[in-house]
Design a protein around this motif. Structure first.
Motif, mmCIF file in Angstrom:
data_model
loop_
_atom_site.group_PDB
_atom_site.id
_atom_site.type_symbol
_atom_site.label_atom_id
_atom_site.label_comp_id
_atom_site.label_asym_id
_atom_site.label_seq_id
_atom_site.Cartn_x
_atom_site.Cartn_y
_atom_site.Cartn_z
ATOM 1 N N LYS A 122 3.624 16.978 -2.962
ATOM 2 C CA LYS A 122 4.117 16.317 -2.328
ATOM 3 C C LYS A 122 5.266 17.002 -0.949
ATOM 4 C CE LYS A 122 8.373 17.857 -5.217
ATOM 5 N NZ LYS A 122 9.315 18.949 -4.213
ATOM 6 N N LYS A 335 0.942 10.213 3.240
ATOM 7 C CA LYS A 335 0.209 9.332 2.719
ATOM 8 C C LYS A 335 -0.346 10.684 1.856
ATOM 9 C CE LYS A 335 -1.561 5.203 3.539
ATOM 10 N NZ LYS A 335 -2.458 4.132 3.641
ATOM 11 N N SER A 340 5.691 6.192 0.700
ATOM 12 C CA SER A 340 4.984 4.850 0.404
ATOM 13 C C SER A 340 4.535 4.561 2.321
ATOM 14 C CB SER A 340 5.602 4.935 0.227
ATOM 15 O OG SER A 340 6.985 4.203 0.577
ATOM 16 N N ASP A 341 4.091 4.158 2.532
ATOM 17 C CA ASP A 341 3.961 3.017 3.770
ATOM 18 C C ASP A 341 4.610 3.121 4.715
ATOM 19 O OD1 ASP A 341 1.486 3.840 3.781
ATOM 20 O OD2 ASP A 341 0.836 1.392 3.614
#
Length: 383
Positions: A122, A335, A340-341
């Motif tokens: 992350k 991504k 998230s988009d």
């Protein structure tokens, strides 16, 4: 105007511009020519190569001049693929590389090469063991970006290089474009075979760069012709640009040694202020991150809208990599980090230089708060 888009390009130092003009005016001969003007230009190139090699911690014979980072990355990847295609057709890289690495790899995939993309966590970091687990008897190259150009994550390139010592037939390439003069890198201690640099990332001029190729390493050239750069990169050398690059690299390294504490203070201030804003989500990690790059998302907004809003306030930032900013697609780096988009679409990048000040950082925070308040109000009214 407050300029916080230094990862896209830096403003050339005045002394660098003066050096470029002076060399271009006085030493305009072709360095390959035998006459006196050519000889003088060749001497300047030799001196610049020596200066750059010293600053990079390399030997002059390991420095090859290019047009910049994209050419350097293509040379490293395609040059290795061409030279060792009979040995194997497997390349390992990461999921957060610059487009000049990723697209070069995809071109090779279309030609029958296998490309393995190592995932990140992350925070954008890879696990070096994942590289070892991906190795096969067909692997010819590992390519890893040192400092991510979008979020600033620093990869453990030295640790990776030491692990790769077990695989002497596998070349190791590092994209050091964003790290040069900001994040130190010992090329030999990291067991790097090929390393890429670009002048306009450290206050030199666009269109100049260099590649370190360790002594004894052989790759195929991409540009053939006049046999310049020992046959590695043909084409008449940009003498003025190369001399200016050497000067910029020296000046930027001096700034790194004297101004790093100030740069870190500005970064820390901005990171802390951004975390206080409920409209923002910070993507750049606190640890193992470059001192000059911060990536945040404006939740519920488009990144380009925030960029334009800040521009109206006199603050220049960007969305993603300058090479991808017009694609209108979510950041591949974000991504890969699990963003998230919708959140990735709201990302902006703030990138600093040693020329920036704390006062500018405070003005930027005020401007961003004003822009976010205005845009959020408009969004609520229209929603």
């Amino acid at each position: 105007m407050i300029y916080f888009d230094n990862s896209a390009t830096t403003k050339p130092y005045e002394a660098v511009l003066e050096a470029f003009v002076d060399v271009g005016r006085q030493f305009y001969g072709n360095p390959s020519s035998l006459h006196v003007l050519g000889g003088k230009a060749e001497k300047l190139l030799t001196k610049a190569r020596e200066q750059i090699a010293h600053l990079a911690g390399a030997a002059p014979g390991e420095i090859y001049f290019t047009s910049g980072g994209s050419e350097g990355n293509n040379l490293a990847i395609k040059g290795t693929a061409l030279m060792y295609r009979d040995r194997g057709k497997h390349i390992i890289t990461t999921s957060v590389e610059h487009p000049s690495v990723r697209e070069a790899c995809e071109q090779l995939r279309a030609l029958g090469y296998k490309i393995t993309y190592i995932p990140v966590n992350k925070d954008g970091h890879i696990d070096p063991d994942d590289i070892l687990h991906s190795m096969t008897d067909q692997t010819i190259l590992v390519s890893v970006i040192h400092v991510n150009n979008e979020v600033g994550t620093i990869q453990p390139v030295t640790q990776i290089g030491k692990l790769l010592k077990k695989y002497p037939k596998v070349l190791y390439h590092v994209d050091h474009v964003q790290g040069a003069a900001k994040v130190p890198l010992d090329l030999h201690d990291s067991h790097i075979d090929i390393c890429t640099f670009s002048a306009h990332k450290f206050h030199g001029l666009k269109g100049n760069g260099f590649v370190f190729i360790r002594k004894g390493v052989t790759i195929a050239p991409l540009i053939s012709g006049g046999n310049q750069e020992n046959g590695m990169r043909s084409g008449t050398e940009n003498t003025a640009g190369i001399v200016a690059m050497a000067k910029a690299f020296r000046m930027a390294e001096e700034k790194r040694k004297s101004e790093m504490e100030k740069l870190l203070e500005i970064r820390t201030y901005l990171m802390n202020e951004f975390k206080k804003m409920p409209e923002l989500l910070v993507h750049t990690p606190d640890e193992q991150a470059a001192p000059h790059i911060i990536n945040v998302s404006c939740v519920g907004l488009k990144g380009e809208v925030a960029v334009h809003g800040l521009s109206e306030e006199g603050v220049i930032v960007s969305t993603t990599s300058a090479c991808s900013s017009k694609d209108k697609t979510p950041s591949g780096t974000l991504k890969a980090m699990g963003v998230s988009d919708p959140v990735a679409n709201g990302a902006i990048r703030i990138s600093l230089s040693y020329e920036n000040t704390m006062d500018e950082a405070k003005q930027m925070v005020d401007a961003l708060q004003k822009v976010l308040a205005r845009l959020t109000k408009v969004m609520r009214r229209n929603g």
